[in-house]
Design an enzyme around this catalytic site. Structure first.
Site, mmCIF file in Angstrom:
data_model
loop_
_atom_site.group_PDB
_atom_site.id
_atom_site.type_symbol
_atom_site.label_atom_id
_atom_site.label_comp_id
_atom_site.label_asym_id
_atom_site.label_seq_id
_atom_site.Cartn_x
_atom_site.Cartn_y
_atom_site.Cartn_z
ATOM 1 N N ALA A 123 0.804 -1.219 0.000
ATOM 2 C CA ALA A 123 0.000 0.000 0.000
ATOM 3 C C ALA A 123 0.838 1.271 0.000
ATOM 4 O O ALA A 123 0.363 2.316 -0.434
ATOM 5 C CB ALA A 123 -0.951 -0.010 1.185
ATOM 6 N N THR A 124 2.069 1.196 0.473
ATOM 7 C CA THR A 124 2.930 2.384 0.395
ATOM 8 C C THR A 124 3.074 2.784 -1.075
ATOM 9 O O THR A 124 2.915 3.954 -1.439
ATOM 10 C CB THR A 124 4.308 2.095 1.038
ATOM 11 N N ASN B 125 -5.314 3.184 11.383
ATOM 12 C CA ASN B 125 -4.531 2.034 11.841
ATOM 13 C C ASN B 125 -4.215 2.057 13.337
ATOM 14 O O ASN B 125 -3.893 1.035 13.914
ATOM 15 C CB ASN B 125 -3.234 1.923 11.047
ATOM 16 N N GLN C 175 -6.626 -0.713 6.199
ATOM 17 C CA GLN C 175 -7.214 -1.311 7.405
ATOM 18 C C GLN C 175 -8.720 -1.543 7.236
ATOM 19 O O GLN C 175 -9.332 -2.196 8.086
ATOM 20 C CB GLN C 175 -6.962 -0.413 8.624
ATOM 21 N N GLY D 125 -1.772 -6.618 0.895
ATOM 22 C CA GLY D 125 -1.995 -8.043 1.152
ATOM 23 C C GLY D 125 -1.708 -8.477 2.573
ATOM 24 O O GLY D 125 -2.461 -9.249 3.169
ATOM 25 N N HIS D 126 -0.612 -7.945 3.147
ATOM 26 C CA HIS D 126 -0.157 -8.529 4.418
ATOM 27 C C HIS D 126 -1.041 -8.185 5.612
ATOM 28 O O HIS D 126 -0.829 -8.704 6.712
ATOM 29 C CB HIS D 126 1.319 -8.192 4.682
ATOM 30 N N THR E 224 8.307 -7.207 -13.688
ATOM 31 C CA THR E 224 7.704 -8.525 -13.878
ATOM 32 C C THR E 224 6.718 -8.811 -12.752
ATOM 33 O O THR E 224 7.059 -8.663 -11.575
ATOM 34 C CB THR E 224 8.817 -9.600 -13.908
ATOM 35 N N CYS F 46 4.640 1.102 12.014
ATOM 36 C CA CYS F 46 5.492 1.912 11.133
ATOM 37 C C CYS F 46 6.249 2.973 11.911
ATOM 38 O O CYS F 46 7.303 3.421 11.498
ATOM 39 C CB CYS F 46 4.665 2.610 10.067
HETATM 40 N N1 PMP Z 1 -1.841 2.701 5.121
HETATM 41 C C1 PMP Z 1 -2.213 2.214 6.314
HETATM 42 C C2 PMP Z 1 -3.467 2.734 6.956
HETATM 43 C C3 PMP Z 1 -1.452 1.230 6.939
HETATM 44 O O1 PMP Z 1 -1.838 0.748 8.128
HETATM 45 C C4 PMP Z 1 -0.285 0.757 6.291
HETATM 46 C C5 PMP Z 1 0.602 -0.286 6.941
HETATM 47 N N2 PMP Z 1 0.876 -0.050 8.289
HETATM 48 C C6 PMP Z 1 0.052 1.304 5.034
HETATM 49 C C7 PMP Z 1 -0.750 2.256 4.486
HETATM 50 C C8 PMP Z 1 1.272 0.824 4.296
HETATM 51 O O2 PMP Z 1 1.043 -0.469 3.787
HETATM 52 P P1 PMP Z 1 2.242 -1.409 3.313
HETATM 53 O O3 PMP Z 1 2.862 -1.975 4.563
HETATM 54 O O4 PMP Z 1 1.554 -2.464 2.485
HETATM 55 O O5 PMP Z 1 3.180 -0.597 2.515
#
Ligand code: PMP
Length: 369
Positions: A73-74, A152, A182, A198-199, A235, A317
């Site tokens: 998501a980043t 989050n 989330q 995904g994670h 890829t 994070c």
């Molecule tokens: N947005 C939110 C609200 C998150 O909680 C997170 C992960 N802590 C991210 C973005 C970033 O996601 P990723 O770890 O897949 O880069």
């Protein structure tokens, strides 16, 4: 081990692990290869796209948009925001967002400010109706609105479909981006651009996606081989995509189960002195943030760890750094210092909550003595 840190990341489910292994054995071809193995990979990716589109939109085919697979998501958030910037200039230079965004959104907006954009950031503590306040801040000069579906750190949720409608009523040209990391599989979503990871839903790390509504266009961040219609070169990680597909289909979390766990946790916490609850009824039930006054977050975290109970202080994070998001919810500095975030998965039980609360009670006794 009692794992209660599912907002940080989740354990890949058995279905995901099996799908990743199966793809590594049988779908290892390059999706750009012209031979049969390439075709198997293309089909694996196409199937995953359908699963993802159905899950993000809550609808069946034909879908009102498409998805780009990303590394997480980043990358999805950066692509959504930086990849839209070209469409703003020179007409609209205002961005509306919140004071509770993940750094992948918040720090990107700092770059926008350096580039001359005006960024308005609203805090939940200042708004009676957060959705309406966000929509009210949109005007004819607003290029983009970005808000997270679920926070989050506290689990604070917004009514995303209502937000989307209200913003479009105010200005149909304003692009709506939703960080749904989330909220995915937990709350209804809508948006022109929607980021997922995904994670957080029992898939692997290293895979995410960006939903792009029909009629919207983002520019790619990466130059390269032109994969995924030129929108995300590199890829395709077919194995991770297959795992993501399987994890979505196998997802077992339910509002009912999480609500039961949250209710039990709140009841047990209410038996202890001097606990502040930072996640109210406007929050999803799988994330519960609370402050154990007089016991700093790190002390509590490490004390719980002695019994292999894993929780978080703020967001993973922030690496233990003091949260700058909790004050935007009106939580005092003192309570922020003592905040604990518990986040459930479908594997958690009320006895996990009991073990957690027993150890919290013991820690309080030892520290507050
Ligand atoms: N947005 C939110 C609200 C998150 O909680 C997170 C992960 N802590 C991210 C973005 C970033 O996601 P990723 O770890 O897949 O880069």
């Amino acid at each position: 081990m009692i794992y209660l840190d599912n907002a940080a990341t989740t354990k890949p489910c058995a279905e995901c692990v099996a799908a990743v292994n199966e793809a590594m054995e049988n779908a290892f071809g390059n999706a750009s290869s012209l031979h049969g193995l390439g075709t198997v990979s293309i089909q694996t990716i196409a199937k995953a796209k359908k699963t993802l589109l159905a899950a993000v939109t809550g609808t069946k085919a034909p879908f009102d948009g498409s998805v780009i697979f990303t590394s997480g998501a980043t990358e999805s958030n950066n692509t959504a925001l930086l990849g839209s910037m070209h469409r703003f200039r020179p007409h609209a230079l205002k961005i509306v967002s919140t004071a509770i965004e993940h750094p992948s959104v918040a720090k990107t907006f700092v770059r926008f400010e350096e580039d001359g954009f005006e960024v308005v950031r609203l805090a939940p503590k200042d708004c009676d109706d957060f959705v309406s306040a966000l929509a009210d801040a949109v005007d004819e000069n607003t290029a983009l609105l970005s808000a997270m579906a679920v926070n989050n750190e506290t689990g604070f949720k917004i009514d995303v479909p209502r937000l989307y409608k209200e913003v479009k009523r105010k200005n149909p040209k304003t692009i709506v981006h939703i960080d749904a990391v989330q909220g995915f599989l937990k709350v209804p979503l809508d948006g022109d651009l929607i980021s997922v990871s995904g994670h957080k839903i029992h898939s692997t790390k290293g895979i995410g996606a960006l939903f792009v509504k029909k009629g919207e266009a983002v520019l790619p961040l990466l130059s390269g081989g032109g994969q995924q219609n030129g929108l995300r070169s590199g890829t395709e990680p077919v194995e991770l995509i297959a795992g993501f597909d399987a994890a979505i289909r196998a997802y077992k979390g339910s509002e009912e189960l999480f609500s039961r766990l949250k209710a039990h946790l709140l009841e047990r916490l209410s038996e202890m002195d001097d606990i502040g609850i930072n996640s109210g009824s406007d929050c999803v039930p799988n994330i519960v943030n609370f402050s154990v006054r007089g016991v700093r977050s790190e002390i509590m975290l490490h004390s719980l760890e002695e019994e292999e109970i894993y929780v978080s202080s703020g967001s993973a994070c922030s690496k233990g750094k003091k949260s700058d998001v909790l004050p935007a919810f009106g939580i005092s500095d003192k309570d922020t210092d003592c905040a604990v975030r518990v986040s459930f998965s479908a594997e958690n039980t009320t006895s996990d909550v009991d073990a957690l609360c027993d150890k919290i009670a013991k820690t309080i006794k030892r520290i507050r003595r």
